[in-house]
Design an enzyme around this catalytic site. Structure first.
Site, short mmCIF file in Angstrom:
data_model
loop_
_atom_site.label_atom_id
_atom_site.label_comp_id
_atom_site.label_asym_id
_atom_site.label_seq_id
_atom_site.Cartn_x
_atom_site.Cartn_y
_atom_site.Cartn_z
N CYS A 2 0.86 -0.90 -0.18
CA CYS A 2 -0.06 -0.01 0.05
C CYS A 2 0.83 1.37 0.06
O CYS A 2 1.94 1.37 0.26
CB CYS A 2 -0.84 0.08 1.26
SG CYS A 2 -1.68 -1.48 1.47
N ARG A 27 2.42 0.72 -5.60
CA ARG A 27 2.34 -0.14 -4.28
C ARG A 27 1.16 -0.78 -4.12
O ARG A 27 0.99 -1.61 -3.32
CB ARG A 27 2.59 0.86 -3.09
CG ARG A 27 3.83 1.56 -3.16
CD ARG A 27 4.07 2.94 -2.03
NE ARG A 27 4.47 2.01 -1.10
CZ ARG A 27 5.61 2.03 -0.51
NH1 ARG A 27 6.73 2.51 -1.22
NH2 ARG A 27 5.76 1.26 0.67
N ASN A 98 0.05 1.33 5.87
CA ASN A 98 0.85 0.55 4.88
C ASN A 98 1.48 -0.64 6.00
O ASN A 98 2.30 -0.18 6.82
CB ASN A 98 1.85 1.35 4.17
CG ASN A 98 2.87 0.67 3.54
OD1 ASN A 98 4.15 0.63 3.51
ND2 ASN A 98 2.76 -0.65 3.37
N GLY A 99 1.40 -1.89 5.75
CA GLY A 99 2.06 -2.84 6.55
C GLY A 99 0.97 -3.97 6.91
O GLY A 99 0.05 -3.95 6.54
N GLU A 479 12.93 -16.54 -15.32
CA GLU A 479 12.74 -15.31 -15.57
C GLU A 479 11.39 -15.20 -16.88
O GLU A 479 10.59 -14.50 -16.51
CB GLU A 479 13.76 -14.38 -15.85
CG GLU A 479 13.68 -12.79 -16.25
CD GLU A 479 12.89 -11.99 -15.29
OE1 GLU A 479 12.53 -12.51 -14.31
OE2 GLU A 479 12.32 -10.93 -15.82
N LYS A 483 7.67 -13.84 -16.19
CA LYS A 483 7.44 -12.75 -17.01
C LYS A 483 5.94 -13.31 -17.71
O LYS A 483 4.95 -12.39 -17.57
CB LYS A 483 8.12 -12.21 -18.06
CG LYS A 483 9.20 -11.65 -17.60
CD LYS A 483 9.13 -10.03 -17.44
CE LYS A 483 9.00 -10.14 -15.86
NZ LYS A 483 10.13 -9.66 -15.19
N GLU A 486 3.21 -13.77 -15.13
CA GLU A 486 2.47 -12.57 -14.11
C GLU A 486 1.84 -11.46 -14.91
O GLU A 486 0.95 -10.96 -14.56
CB GLU A 486 3.65 -11.96 -13.33
CG GLU A 486 4.83 -11.00 -14.21
CD GLU A 486 5.65 -10.37 -13.35
OE1 GLU A 486 5.66 -9.98 -12.32
OE2 GLU A 486 6.73 -10.37 -13.70
C1 F6R Z 1 8.63 -9.52 -11.50
C2 F6R Z 1 8.79 -8.54 -10.48
C3 F6R Z 1 8.88 -8.84 -9.28
C4 F6R Z 1 10.13 -8.29 -8.43
C5 F6R Z 1 10.29 -8.67 -6.91
C6 F6R Z 1 11.24 -7.87 -6.17
O1 F6R Z 1 8.48 -9.10 -12.85
O2 F6R Z 1 8.92 -7.29 -10.73
O3 F6R Z 1 9.10 -10.31 -9.18
O4 F6R Z 1 11.49 -8.49 -9.23
O5 F6R Z 1 9.01 -8.33 -6.28
O6 F6R Z 1 11.08 -6.44 -6.38
P1 F6R Z 1 12.31 -5.75 -6.19
O7 F6R Z 1 13.42 -5.83 -7.38
O8 F6R Z 1 11.97 -4.14 -5.97
O9 F6R Z 1 12.83 -5.93 -4.71
#
Ligand code: F6R
Length: 607
Positions: A2, A27, A98-99, A479, A483, A486
């Site tokens: 959030c 967020r 947030n939390g 990866e 991709k 998601e």
């Molecule tokens: C996938 C993606 C997430 C982030 C993961 C870590 O496309 O964006 O898997 O890689 O939530 O986020 P960061 O890199 O911000 O710690």
């Protein structure tokens, strides 16, 4: 997760709060809401779903008031309904959070036993009731907040309003980020400096356990022991410009196309073409003394870390442990004193990674951070800060941050190897030369966009898709699968190509496309053997390789994607492009919300 924002202003706040929420939508976007005080009342507008729903509601029912708080939600407790949308309020107190309040159940039971009525399923509402109960009993708001913060377990950033005190805004943080912004006769609270950028650049970052009382007379910050403290006011340097999609249909596509430039920009900070050396900021510890590296990250950043493990071990001959952050802290990892712990994150705020970082520090590790948001908490807590220069990444699916992380990690691997005496100047020159070729090679890969778009229809009808790769292409297979799942919601898995025969091959039939990532090179023949095992069982293969690879093994594939021929060092950077484009075009065909896929958020600030 959030995003939260609050304004103690001198003119109407709801429009500006809405604008702040747009900058915080990364967020979470399950619901949104705003509360102001006017005519002696707390007044709220809340809406399920994307921010536009709230904007429409505000058009129909404007919300006056010169003090207010606002929230964009990623649901943890309770469905993404209007009732569960923040701000949560009693007659006297309204707040955004947030939390996660981990002990909300006993607190809620206690409050219900005292006759209080709840209107949501959230953990947050208990905080509003706890504070409100004390205020209703005659306690001063500041005291009610101070006392009740001590009762909360978990993580929180809070912004709180009091009906009878229209000139008072209180904030608090533990585990979730919160900043104070200083304007012209106005003061702000926000989850980050980005949210406040159009309002002010003068920012104070609250420390863990801090809470802050904002009034017209001034702002006072207290530390976790309730002692008044000063936190430095810094210039956030965050641009207030709204980032747009340019000519692209989605932010994700724009960000995919930015990669030649941002990878070049990133490399510029880490390699010197003048003398062909890698050049990293000098750490305040001796790199040559590092005997083990522990890499911790989540999601796409974790896959960048997996590629780095191959590089660190191959070039520097330093053993590497790697963990997803959510597992790391709780498995009681063994770390030698003085080891290097490396954290990789686009946002620099991912709660699991941040908690892992703090755990590693408490175990005597030196902390290196590869991060894209230079003002983030992780950036501020690093001993060795290695920024990526990808620029703001708006699409929820990470693309350009990933390739920039790889560029930094390759330079770090070379630097470590040099410090360890494992890379002589000639070899270092070669590394620099190969890395410097990456931006042009990415451009070359982007030239196949149309071809990839044309074949996306082969993947779009599938229920399951497999990705295979070996060596540094194995993390890329993971990866690719991430991709695709998601943003297109197609189930996908990545496997080490050689692992197929140990189980996953049972999944193969003519309905399961298999994407094989196999640049020609030392592992090519082995990967192709695994590919043929798939084809022998009726599997439909898409081969991603270079011209030589396609010539050697393209026959019999359902489709092929030809990449420029590149050195194995930069192959994971270049082969990330077709993997991203394929997921993108499949998602577009499926009509999903590419930039804000369901159930996700860009920054994952809850454990
Ligand atoms: C996938 C993606 C997430 C982030 C993961 C870590 O496309 O964006 O898997 O890689 O939530 O986020 P960061 O890199 O911000 O710690």
């Amino acid at each position: 997760m959030c995003g939260i924002i609050g304004i103690l202003g001198n003119q109407d706040v709801s429009g500006r709060l809405l604008d702040g929420l747009r900058r915080l939508e990364y967020r979470g976007y399950d619901s949104a809401g705003i509360c102001t005080i006017h005519d002696d009342q707390l007044d709220r507008r809340r809406a399920e779903g994307k921010l536009d729903n709230l904007a429409r509601k505000l058009d129909g029912e404007p919300l006056p008031g010169i003090i207010g708080i606002a929230h964009t939600r990623w649901a943890t407790h309770g469905a993404p309904t209007q009732d569960n949308a923040h701000p949560h309020a009693t007659g006297e107190v309204a707040l955004v959070h947030n939390g996660i309040i981990e002990n909300f159940k006993p607190l809620r039971d206690e409050l219900i036993a005292k006759g209080r009525t709840f209107t949501s399923q959230t953990d947050t509402e208990v905080v509003a009731h706890l504070i409100s109960a004390d205020v209703e009993a005659g306690m001063e708001p500041v005291e009610a907040v101070r006392t009740n913060l001590k009762r909360l377990h978990g993580a929180f950033a809070l912004a709180i309003l009091f009906r009878q005190h229209p000139d008072l805004l209180i904030g608090a943080r533990l585990g979730s980020p919160l900043v104070v912004g200083y304007g012209e006769n106005e003061t702000y609270l926000g989850s980050d400096a980005l949210a406040l950028a159009p309002l002010t650049q003068k920012i104070a970052y609250l420390d863990e356990g801090d809470w802050v009382v904002i009034t017209r007379a001034g702002t006072q910050i207290y530390d976790k022991d309730d002692q008044p403290v000063e936190r430095p006011i810094v210039n956030s340097g965050v641009s207030s410009l709204t980032i747009d999609k340019g000519n692209h249909r989605h932010f994700m596509l724009k960000e995919i196309y930015e990669q030649p430039i941002v990878v070049a920009q990133t490399l510029k900070s880490y390699v010197r073409r003048l003398d062909d050396q890698v050049s990293l900021p000098t750490p305040d510890f001796d790199l040559s003394a590092i005997r083990r590296v522990t890499i911790v990250a989540c999601g796409t950043s974790y896959y960048a870390g997996m590629v780095a493990k191959y590089w660190f071990e191959q070039f520097a001959r330093v053993p590497v442990d790697i963990d997803v952050a959510s597992e790391f802290r709780y498995r009681q990892p063994v770390m030698e004193d003085g080891g290097l712990a490396l954290f990789i994150s686009q946002s620099g705020e991912t709660a699991d990674t941040l908690a892992a970082l703090r755990h590693a520090r408490s175990e005597g590790q030196k902390i290196a951070v590869v991060v894209n948001v230079p003002t983030s908490t992780m950036a501020r807590e690093a001993d060795l800060l290695l920024p990526t220069h990808a620029g703001p990444e708006i699409g929820v699916a990470s693309t350009k941050a990933f390739t920039c992380q790889l560029a930094v990690l390759a330079a770090l691997a070379a630097n470590l190897a040099r410090a360890k005496g494992r890379l002589d100047p000639r070899e270092e020159k070669e590394v620099v030369r190969h890395l410097s070729e990456a931006p042009a090679a990415i451009n070359g890969a982007l030239a196949y966009d149309e071809a990839i778009e044309a074949m996306a229809h082969l993947i779009a009808p599938a229920r399951d898709v497999l990705y295979l790769g070996r060596g540094t292409d194995y993390p890329l297979a993971l990866e690719g699968a991430l991709k695709l799942k998601e943003i297109s919601y197609i189930h996908a898995e990545g496997y080490a190509a050689g692992e197929m025969k140990h189980g996953p091959i049972a999944l193969i039939d003519e309905n399961v496309p298999v994407i094989v990532i196999a640049p020609s090179g030392p592992l090519f023949d082995k990967t192709v053997s695994n590919m043929q095992e798939v084809q022998a069982r009726g599997g439909k293969v898409v081969l991603i390789s270079d011209y030589d690879g396609i010539q050697a093994a393209g026959d019999g594939c359902m489709a092929t994607i030809t990449m420029p021929k590149v050195h194995p060092l930069i192959a994971p950077i270049v082969y990330a492009i077709p993997v991203q484009l394929l997921a993108y075009h499949v998602a577009v065909l499926k009509g999903t919300d590419v930039d804000q896929p369901r159930n996700l958020a860009k920054s994952v600030t809850v454990e």
